[in-house]
Design a protein around this motif. Structure first.
Motif, mmCIF file in Angstrom:
data_model
loop_
_atom_site.group_PDB
_atom_site.id
_atom_site.type_symbol
_atom_site.label_atom_id
_atom_site.label_comp_id
_atom_site.label_asym_id
_atom_site.label_seq_id
_atom_site.Cartn_x
_atom_site.Cartn_y
_atom_site.Cartn_z
ATOM 1 N N SER A 75 0.831 -1.206 0.000
ATOM 2 C CA SER A 75 0.000 0.000 0.000
ATOM 3 C C SER A 75 0.865 1.254 0.000
ATOM 4 C CB SER A 75 -0.916 0.003 1.225
ATOM 5 O OG SER A 75 -1.672 1.188 1.285
ATOM 6 N N GLU A 77 3.943 1.474 -1.099
ATOM 7 C CA GLU A 77 4.595 1.563 -2.394
ATOM 8 C C GLU A 77 3.637 2.085 -3.461
ATOM 9 O OE1 GLU A 77 7.094 -1.277 -5.512
ATOM 10 O OE2 GLU A 77 6.716 -1.949 -3.455
ATOM 11 N N LEU A 78 2.374 1.619 -3.419
ATOM 12 C CA LEU A 78 1.377 2.079 -4.384
ATOM 13 C C LEU A 78 1.152 3.584 -4.267
ATOM 14 C CD1 LEU A 78 -0.897 1.675 -6.466
ATOM 15 C CD2 LEU A 78 -2.402 1.055 -4.559
ATOM 16 N N GLU A 79 0.984 4.073 -3.042
ATOM 17 C CA GLU A 79 0.765 5.504 -2.819
ATOM 18 C C GLU A 79 1.928 6.313 -3.382
ATOM 19 O OE1 GLU A 79 -1.765 7.091 -1.537
ATOM 20 O OE2 GLU A 79 -2.958 5.490 -0.643
ATOM 21 N N ARG A 81 4.187 5.390 -5.715
ATOM 22 C CA ARG A 81 4.312 5.300 -7.169
ATOM 23 C C ARG A 81 3.296 6.179 -7.881
ATOM 24 N NH1 ARG A 81 9.328 3.881 -7.427
ATOM 25 N NH2 ARG A 81 9.786 1.678 -7.154
#
Length: 306
Positions: A75, A77-79, A81
């Motif tokens: 989560s 890492e997603l935010e 990226r």
């Protein structure tokens, strides 16, 4: 994006305490308890055993914790990226810092960073260098600013700058007349030292030991966690202390204290530390680069300020 219940459960499991998890998450303890209850109801099983003032994980809790760590990491890492695609840095940055850096270096550092990246929210935790180092190693913080050179394998460090350490005392103190001071010159006078884990305390003790002087031979006046109190006691003539140049410039200009270099010269390093195995977002990397640049520039200014 991650389930808040998983975030709370992860904090309780890592801290081993509802109270410490609540403090870490800036929540109330009843709110933490409610989130755990909701998660246990969702999985229809007990995840934590509570008894005798201790918290332990059930087998189901161990499984949920393993997946929670993976989910929360993805989560984060997603935010990061997605925000990087917008070319504008944003989000919360958890920073740990030593007390001296927080008081004399961090304000300028944060002000310049916030002007450049207004959507970033710095969340700063202040403690001594050892505490900050431990929290970064435990991946509780994104990065830290400390005054010791870490040897922990879990941490990557960058040497940003250094600041000279000096003896400080009342202007009328006998030590104030010296051009420089060796360890042997100091042992006849009471020493105002810092709290355990403080970087300057460790460097001061190494300074005496390098001269063949045991700390048992040093007369202690006080052991203090507050630099402001250290300077006050030194200014009032109760003893001498060792402090960084950046922390005493204003006191020197106003004549409250005198400062004398040590012989040999002694410096405290200014280090930027990052968890070695933590996902490295562009936000963390950018702040680390900025911190190194600003700390180096400030060190140059402080060194020439009289």
């Amino acid at each position: 994006m991650a389930d808040r219940r998983l975030q709370v459960f992860h904090a309780v499991a890592k801290h081993g305490s509802f109270t410490r998890a609540a403090e870490h998450l800036f929540m109330t303890q009843p709110a933490v308890t409610f989130q755990i209850k909701q998660l246990e109801e969702h999985y229809n099983t007990r995840l934590l055993e509570r008894g005798h003032g201790k918290i332990s994980l059930t087998p189901a809790g161990e499984l949920v914790l393993a997946y929670a760590e993976r989910i929360l990491g993805l989560s984060e890492e997603l935010e990061s990226r997605v925000s990087e695609l917008t070319d504008e840095l944003a989000g919360v940055l958890n920073i740990g810092t030593s007390t001296t850096i927080a008081a004399y270096w961090l304000p300028t550092l944060l002000e310049s960073f916030k002007r450049r990246y207004p959507r970033v929210i710095p969340r700063v935790v202040v403690g001594n260098s050892q505490l900050t180092e431990d929290r970064v190693a435990a991946r509780e913080l994104d990065l830290g600013l400390i005054e010791i050179v870490t040897e922990q394998p879990a941490i990557e460090h960058r040497s940003a700058a250094r600041d000279e350490l000096m003896v400080i005392c009342q202007p009328s103190h006998p030590l104030a007349k010296a051009k420089s001071l060796r360890a042997s010159d100091l042992i006849a006078y009471p020493f105002i030292t810092r709290d355990p884990g403080n970087a300057i305390r460790e460097l001061a003790e190494e300074f005496f030991e390098a001269a063949g002087i045991s700390m048992n031979e040093v007369t202690l006046c006080a052991e203090l966690g507050s630099l402001a109190t250290v300077k006050l006691l030194a200014a009032e003539g109760l003893g001498y202390a060792i402090a960084s140049r950046a922390a005493i410039l204003r006191d020197l200009r106003e004549g409250r204290i005198a400062a004398v270099p040590l012989e040999p010269r002694l410096y405290t390093p200014l280090e930027v530390i990052i968890p070695r195995d933590k996902f490295r977002s562009r936000l963390i990397t950018t702040f680390a680069d900025h911190a190194c640049e600003v700390l180096a520039a400030l060190a140059g200014e402080f060194a020439t300020d009289h």
